[in-house]
Write an enzyme that holds these catalytic residues in place. Structure first.
Site, short mmCIF file in Angstrom:
data_model
loop_
_atom_site.label_atom_id
_atom_site.label_comp_id
_atom_site.label_asym_id
_atom_site.label_seq_id
_atom_site.Cartn_x
_atom_site.Cartn_y
_atom_site.Cartn_z
N ASP A 224 0.67 -1.08 -0.04
CA ASP A 224 -0.05 -0.12 0.17
C ASP A 224 0.71 1.48 0.19
OD1 ASP A 224 -2.53 -1.30 0.05
OD2 ASP A 224 -2.43 -1.69 2.15
N ALA A 225 1.95 1.29 -0.67
CA ALA A 225 2.92 2.29 -0.47
C ALA A 225 3.07 2.86 -2.09
CB ALA A 225 4.15 2.09 -0.09
#
Length: 280
Positions: A224-225
């Site tokens: 999720d980056a």
């Protein structure tokens, strides 16, 4: 044939004139041009009709690449008349999958969807309603490598351009993700990192949040980056039940994933460091 040029380079005088000059000399007709500059860096998207070129397409490509080399530019050249081929990875939630399938079937998304892959069998009937091949691949912690190899075989056989994680509830390995730089798009609820793990909407309700949202982003090896492509938020009140919040969240998720998917299909995204430039 219509082509799309995506250009990013250090900002300097004459960039627009030089690229448009090549298109003018070769009898390509510019249909649209959008540009953006920030922190001494220049970004541009050009759409051009190349049906009446006075040179070959390969010669045009070489001229554009030569100019890009001189300007130290990153250049993407895309054939807009060739539909992008996408694979949908899903688990059990239907909202995002159905949104994309409906839009594609009605011609609002110009793409081809050769297959749907899932670690569950629940959505096989939905895939059948749209006559899209559905592949069930069990995906557990003890068989992750084997499962990913099977998924990769389906993707490579179908010549897939982009993978859309339409609520695929498994974490892909770094080895898998590294094979598709800027080629996997994911959707998640907008509560990260505050409400990680299972039942994020339950956690949000328990904490009395007043805004919910969703984020579509590129997938990287770091969970999720990846760079954000599209986001949306919605105010909520204490009157929302958990189910109300879940329904509102799912609506946002499908809209945001659709926006990100459309931007990719229309070649409107330039990735620069950890930021995306998303043209209109």
């Amino acid at each position: 044939m219509q082509i799309i040029l995506l250009i990013s380079c250090p900002d300097q005088p004459g960039i627009v004139a030089q690229y448009s000059g090549i298109l003018f000399r070769t009898n390509a007709n510019i249909l649209s041009l959008e540009e953006h500059t920030e922190t001494n860096w220049f970004f541009m998207r050009i759409s051009a009709d190349c049906d009446k070129l006075n040179i070959t397409q390969q010669e045009l490509k070489k001229e554009l690449e030569h100019l890009s080399s001189k300007l130290e530019a990153r250049l993407g050249i895309y054939n807009f008349t060739r539909p992008v081929r996408l694979a949908l990875l899903v688990s059990t939630e239907a909202a995002c999958l159905q949104e994309i399938l409906i839009r594609q079937q009605t011609g609002q998304l110009q793409c081809e969807i050769p297959l749907i892959i899932s670690n569950q069998q629940k959505l096989s009937e939905l895939a059948g309603q749209y006559n899209i091949p559905f592949h069930y691949v069990p995906y557990e912690n003890d068989n992750q490598s084997e499962a990913e190899q099977k998924i990769l075989s389906y993707i490579h056989k179908s010549s897939i351009d982009v993978i859309i994680l339409a609520r695929f509830m498994k974490i892909l390995s770094a080895n898998f993700v590294d094979q598709f730089p800027e080629g996997i798009i994911n959707i998640h609820h907008g509560f990260l990192p505050a409400f990680k793990g299972s039942k994020p909407y339950h956690q949000a309700w328990e904490h009395g949040v007043k805004v919910i949202g969703a984020t579509a982003h590129y997938v990287t090896a770091e969970l999720d980056a990846g760079a954000i492509i599209a986001q949306e938020v919605l105010p909520v009140t204490h009157q929302y039940s958990v189910n109300d919040m879940i329904q509102a969240g799912q609506d946002i998720e499908r809209r945001v994933l659709l926006k990100a998917t459309a931007a990719f299909l229309q070649h409107r995204i330039i990735l620069h460091n950890q930021r995306t430039i998303v043209f209109r």
